[in-house]
Design a protein around this motif. Structure first.
Motif, PDB file in Angstrom:
ATOM      1  N   GLY A  78       0.811  -1.212   0.000  1.00 18.13           N
ATOM      2  CA  GLY A  78       0.000   0.000   0.000  1.00 18.13           C
ATOM      3  C   GLY A  78       0.840   1.257   0.000  1.00 18.13           C
ATOM      4  N   VAL A  79       1.884   1.258   0.811  1.00  7.15           N
ATOM      5  CA  VAL A  79       2.787   2.407   0.867  1.00  7.15           C
ATOM      6  C   VAL A  79       3.558   2.529  -0.452  1.00  7.15           C
ATOM      7  CG1 VAL A  79       4.747   3.431   2.071  1.00  7.15           C
ATOM      8  CG2 VAL A  79       2.996   2.208   3.365  1.00  7.15           C
ATOM      9  N   ALA A  80       3.991   1.394  -0.982  1.00  7.83           N
ATOM     10  CA  ALA A  80       4.731   1.412  -2.245  1.00  7.83           C
ATOM     11  C   ALA A  80       3.866   1.967  -3.378  1.00  7.83           C
ATOM     12  CB  ALA A  80       5.219   0.012  -2.585  1.00  7.83           C
ATOM     13  N   GLN A  81       2.594   1.582  -3.410  1.00  2.72           N
ATOM     14  CA  GLN A  81       1.699   2.079  -4.448  1.00  2.72           C
ATOM     15  C   GLN A  81       1.501   3.587  -4.332  1.00  2.72           C
ATOM     16  OE1 GLN A  81       0.567   0.685  -7.088  1.00  2.72           O
ATOM     17  NE2 GLN A  81      -0.725   2.399  -7.742  1.00  2.72           N
ATOM     18  N   GLU A  82       1.339   4.071  -3.115  1.00  2.00           N
ATOM     19  CA  GLU A  82       1.203   5.517  -2.920  1.00  2.00           C
ATOM     20  C   GLU A  82       2.474   6.237  -3.358  1.00  2.00           C
ATOM     21  OE1 GLU A  82       0.338   8.858   0.570  1.00  2.00           O
ATOM     22  OE2 GLU A  82       0.166   6.719   1.028  1.00  2.00           O
ATOM     23  N   PHE A  83       3.620   5.656  -3.053  1.00  3.27           N
ATOM     24  CA  PHE A  83       4.916   6.234  -3.466  1.00  3.27           C
ATOM     25  C   PHE A  83       4.979   6.332  -4.976  1.00  3.27           C
ATOM     26  CE2 PHE A  83       9.353   6.330  -4.488  1.00  3.27           C
ATOM     27  CZ  PHE A  83       9.999   6.966  -3.429  1.00  3.27           C
ATOM     28  N   ARG A  84       4.585   5.256  -5.674  1.00  2.00           N
ATOM     29  CA  ARG A  84       4.625   5.245  -7.139  1.00  2.00           C
ATOM     30  C   ARG A  84       3.686   6.301  -7.726  1.00  2.00           C
ATOM     31  NH1 ARG A  84       5.027  -0.456  -6.326  1.00  2.00           N
ATOM     32  NH2 ARG A  84       2.764  -0.658  -6.474  1.00  2.00           N
ATOM     33  N   GLU A  85       2.491   6.407  -7.143  1.00  2.13           N
ATOM     34  CA  GLU A  85       1.527   7.374  -7.660  1.00  2.13           C
ATOM     35  C   GLU A  85       2.018   8.807  -7.483  1.00  2.13           C
ATOM     36  OE1 GLU A  85      -2.068   6.469  -5.617  1.00  2.13           O
ATOM     37  OE2 GLU A  85      -2.473   4.643  -6.783  1.00  2.13           O
ATOM     38  N   ARG A  86       2.630   9.078  -6.342  1.00  9.07           N
ATOM     39  CA  ARG A  86       3.131  10.434  -6.105  1.00  9.07           C
ATOM     40  C   ARG A  86       4.331  10.732  -6.997  1.00  9.07           C
ATOM     41  NH1 ARG A  86       0.691  12.990  -1.928  1.00  9.07           N
ATOM     42  NH2 ARG A  86      -0.569  11.718  -0.525  1.00  9.07           N
ATOM     43  N   LEU A  87       5.175   9.729  -7.225  1.00  9.37           N
ATOM     44  CA  LEU A  87       6.282   9.896  -8.162  1.00  9.37           C
ATOM     45  C   LEU A  87       5.748  10.209  -9.550  1.00  9.37           C
ATOM     46  CD1 LEU A  87       9.332   9.568  -8.976  1.00  9.37           C
ATOM     47  CD2 LEU A  87       8.781   7.143  -9.394  1.00  9.37           C
ATOM     48  N   ASP A  88       4.772   9.452  -9.992  1.00  8.32           N
ATOM     49  CA  ASP A  88       4.173   9.633 -11.315  1.00  8.32           C
ATOM     50  C   ASP A  88       3.635  11.063 -11.468  1.00  8.32           C
ATOM     51  OD1 ASP A  88       3.217   8.979 -13.825  1.00  8.32           O
ATOM     52  OD2 ASP A  88       1.415   7.976 -13.072  1.00  8.32           O
ATOM     53  N   GLY A  89       2.899  11.522 -10.462  1.00  9.19           N
ATOM     54  CA  GLY A  89       2.330  12.862 -10.526  1.00  9.19           C
ATOM     55  C   GLY A  89       3.389  13.946 -10.514  1.00  9.19           C
ATOM     56  N   ALA A  90       4.422  13.774  -9.690  1.00 10.35           N
ATOM     57  CA  ALA A  90       5.482  14.784  -9.606  1.00 10.35           C
ATOM     58  C   ALA A  90       6.251  14.890 -10.921  1.00 10.35           C
ATOM     59  CB  ALA A  90       6.433  14.454  -8.455  1.00 10.35           C
ATOM     60  N   VAL A  91       6.566  13.754 -11.524  1.00 12.54           N
ATOM     61  CA  VAL A  91       7.279  13.764 -12.799  1.00 12.54           C
ATOM     62  C   VAL A  91       6.392  14.380 -13.889  1.00 12.54           C
ATOM     63  CG1 VAL A  91       8.342  12.319 -14.581  1.00 12.54           C
ATOM     64  CG2 VAL A  91       8.748  11.828 -12.167  1.00 12.54           C
ATOM     65  N   GLY A  92       5.086  14.088 -13.833  1.00 15.10           N
ATOM     66  CA  GLY A  92       4.161  14.694 -14.787  1.00 15.10           C
ATOM     67  C   GLY A  92       4.102  16.197 -14.658  1.00 15.10           C
ATOM     68  N   LEU A  93       4.171  16.698 -13.433  1.00 14.31           N
ATOM     69  CA  LEU A  93       4.169  18.148 -13.217  1.00 14.31           C
ATOM     70  C   LEU A  93       5.389  18.790 -13.870  1.00 14.31           C
ATOM     71  CD1 LEU A  93       3.067  20.723 -11.897  1.00 14.31           C
ATOM     72  CD2 LEU A  93       4.276  20.063  -9.800  1.00 14.31           C
ATOM     73  N   VAL A  94       6.556  18.165 -13.703  1.00 15.27           N
ATOM     74  CA  VAL A  94       7.762  18.686 -14.352  1.00 15.27           C
ATOM     75  C   VAL A  94       7.592  18.669 -15.874  1.00 15.27           C
ATOM     76  CG1 VAL A  94      10.230  18.309 -14.715  1.00 15.27           C
ATOM     77  CG2 VAL A  94       9.249  18.011 -12.435  1.00 15.27           C
ATOM     78  N   GLY A  95       6.958  17.606 -16.389  1.00 20.22           N
ATOM     79  CA  GLY A  95       6.726  17.527 -17.825  1.00 20.22           C
ATOM     80  C   GLY A  95       5.863  18.666 -18.340  1.00 20.22           C
ATOM     81  N   ARG A  96       4.849  19.034 -17.587  1.00 20.17           N
ATOM     82  CA  ARG A  96       3.994  20.152 -17.996  1.00 20.17           C
ATOM     83  C   ARG A  96       4.769  21.452 -18.043  1.00 20.17           C
ATOM     84  NH1 ARG A  96      -1.100  18.892 -18.753  1.00 20.17           N
ATOM     85  NH2 ARG A  96      -1.888  16.957 -17.841  1.00 20.17           N
ATOM     86  N   ILE A  97       5.653  21.634 -17.069  1.00 21.31           N
ATOM     87  CA  ILE A  97       6.480  22.843 -17.051  1.00 21.31           C
ATOM     88  C   ILE A  97       7.405  22.858 -18.264  1.00 21.31           C
ATOM     89  CG2 ILE A  97       8.302  24.053 -15.800  1.00 21.31           C
ATOM     90  CD1 ILE A  97       6.976  22.975 -13.194  1.00 21.31           C
ATOM     91  N   LEU A  98       8.015  21.725 -18.571  1.00 20.82           N
ATOM     92  CA  LEU A  98       8.920  21.650 -19.728  1.00 20.82           C
ATOM     93  C   LEU A  98       8.195  21.941 -21.046  1.00 20.82           C
ATOM     94  CD1 LEU A  98      11.014  18.490 -18.754  1.00 20.82           C
ATOM     95  CD2 LEU A  98      11.845  20.854 -18.872  1.00 20.82           C
ATOM     96  N   LEU A  99       6.895  21.673 -21.076  1.00 23.51           N
ATOM     97  CA  LEU A  99       6.128  21.867 -22.306  1.00 23.51           C
ATOM     98  C   LEU A  99       5.377  23.195 -22.335  1.00 23.51           C
ATOM     99  CD1 LEU A  99       4.775  18.226 -22.767  1.00 23.51           C
ATOM    100  CD2 LEU A  99       6.487  19.383 -24.153  1.00 23.51           C
ATOM    101  N   THR A 100       5.752  24.128 -21.497  1.00 25.07           N
ATOM    102  CA  THR A 100       5.141  25.451 -21.527  1.00 25.07           C
ATOM    103  C   THR A 100       5.289  26.067 -22.924  1.00 25.07           C
ATOM    104  OG1 THR A 100       5.627  25.807 -19.190  1.00 25.07           O
ATOM    105  CG2 THR A 100       5.168  27.762 -20.524  1.00 25.07           C
ATOM    106  N   PRO A 101       4.205  26.422 -23.595  1.00 28.30           N
ATOM    107  CA  PRO A 101       4.347  27.049 -24.918  1.00 28.30           C
ATOM    108  C   PRO A 101       5.143  28.344 -24.827  1.00 28.30           C
ATOM    109  CG  PRO A 101       2.088  26.305 -24.557  1.00 28.30           C
ATOM    110  CD  PRO A 101       2.801  26.189 -23.229  1.00 28.30           C
ATOM    111  N   LEU A 102       6.044  28.527 -25.775  1.00 29.07           N
ATOM    112  CA  LEU A 102       6.940  29.685 -25.764  1.00 29.07           C
ATOM    113  C   LEU A 102       6.721  30.525 -27.023  1.00 29.07           C
ATOM    114  CD1 LEU A 102      10.230  27.882 -24.677  1.00 29.07           C
ATOM    115  CD2 LEU A 102       8.637  29.119 -23.211  1.00 29.07           C
ATOM    116  N   PRO A 103       6.926  31.824 -26.900  1.00 31.27           N
ATOM    117  CA  PRO A 103       6.800  32.688 -28.087  1.00 31.27           C
ATOM    118  C   PRO A 103       7.934  32.413 -29.059  1.00 31.27           C
ATOM    119  CG  PRO A 103       7.681  33.929 -26.232  1.00 31.27           C
ATOM    120  CD  PRO A 103       7.287  32.583 -25.693  1.00 31.27           C
ATOM    121  N   ASP A 104       7.681  32.696 -30.329  1.00 28.13           N
ATOM    122  CA  ASP A 104       8.724  32.516 -31.351  1.00 28.13           C
ATOM    123  C   ASP A 104       9.870  33.495 -31.122  1.00 28.13           C
ATOM    124  OD1 ASP A 104       7.292  30.517 -32.579  1.00 28.13           O
ATOM    125  OD2 ASP A 104       6.240  31.914 -33.907  1.00 28.13           O
TER     126      ASP A 104
END
Length: 234
Positions: free
Chosen positions: A208-234
């Protein structure tokens, strides 16, 4: 989405690194070059081929163990592709790449960084744990293989910067793309993956603890991915 659906329909069972390379080549042939998934896939394919070459040369201390790790690792990316193709939700770490893959304000360099962020920041640790379970060993027993695969993965970041970074005449110190590219490090992500794998292995008797750890890791890495994909001006 249609291209990914055809890829999912055409995939055939494969064995070893050759199998995952064949699937990535099929995906590369089917997707338009500017597609965000295609951008990441092209570079990851070249690195996976390099892993296969090293395996063929016997360059790892334990070739079967390194093969298992490399295949389990690549299959996590391909499973995310399959989920998107079948209109299922891929892991949170991969969702930003699939959601923004056609956004005109996202630079190819950002797509590549978001892909390796998901793959190294999330998938690598889980692939190592999968490999330990399959081979009935401890993470420490696979440290040499992990480091060997990781050393090849470092070339992924180098190729991204060489192939996708604009020329120096287009970059300035305050340029947003320059800032994003300099804010993420594959080396640090790889170190984090090793620590994460050891933590998950230590938690294997507490599912149960391991699953929660995996889910939080998944979400945290996804958050970084969203930041990396911030649309930028030309």
């Amino acid at each position: 989405m249609a291209q990914l659906e055809r890829f999912a329909e055409s995939r055939a069972p494969g064995r070893g690194v050759d199998g995952v390379v064949a699937r990535m080549r099929a995906l590369a042939d089917d997707l338009p070059p500017r597609d965000g998934v295609a951008v990441f896939n092209r570079i990851y394919l070249s690195v996976t081929e390099e892993v296969g070459r090293h395996l063929g040369l016997g360059a790892f201390p334990d070739v079967p163990a390194a093969t298992t790790l490399g295949v389990r690792f690549a299959e996590r990316y391909l499973a995310a592709v399959d989920a998107a193709a079948e209109e299922r939700r891929p892991p949170a770490c991969w969702r930003p790449l699939f959601q923004y893959r056609h956004h005109p304000g996202v630079h190819p360099l950002q797509f590549a960084l978001a892909g390796i962020n998901a793959h190294i920041g999330h998938d690598l640790a889980l692939a190592l744990v999968d490999t330990c379970r399959a081979l009935r060993c401890e993470p420490a027993d696979l440290e040499d293989e992990f480091d060997g695969v990781g050393d090849i993965l470092v070339t992924l970041e180098e190729r991204i910067r060489e192939e996708l970074m604009p020329g120096p005449d287009l970059l300035q110190i305050g340029d947003p793309l320059t800032h994003l590219a300099g804010s993420w490090s594959l080396e640090r992500a790889r170190d984090g993956a090793w620590g994460t794998a050891r933590a998950l292995w230590a938690l294997r008797e507490l599912p149960g603890v391991a699953q929660e750890f995996r889910e939080r890791l998944d979400g945290a890495v996804g958050l970084v991915g969203r930041i990396l994909l911030t649309p930028l001006p030309d």
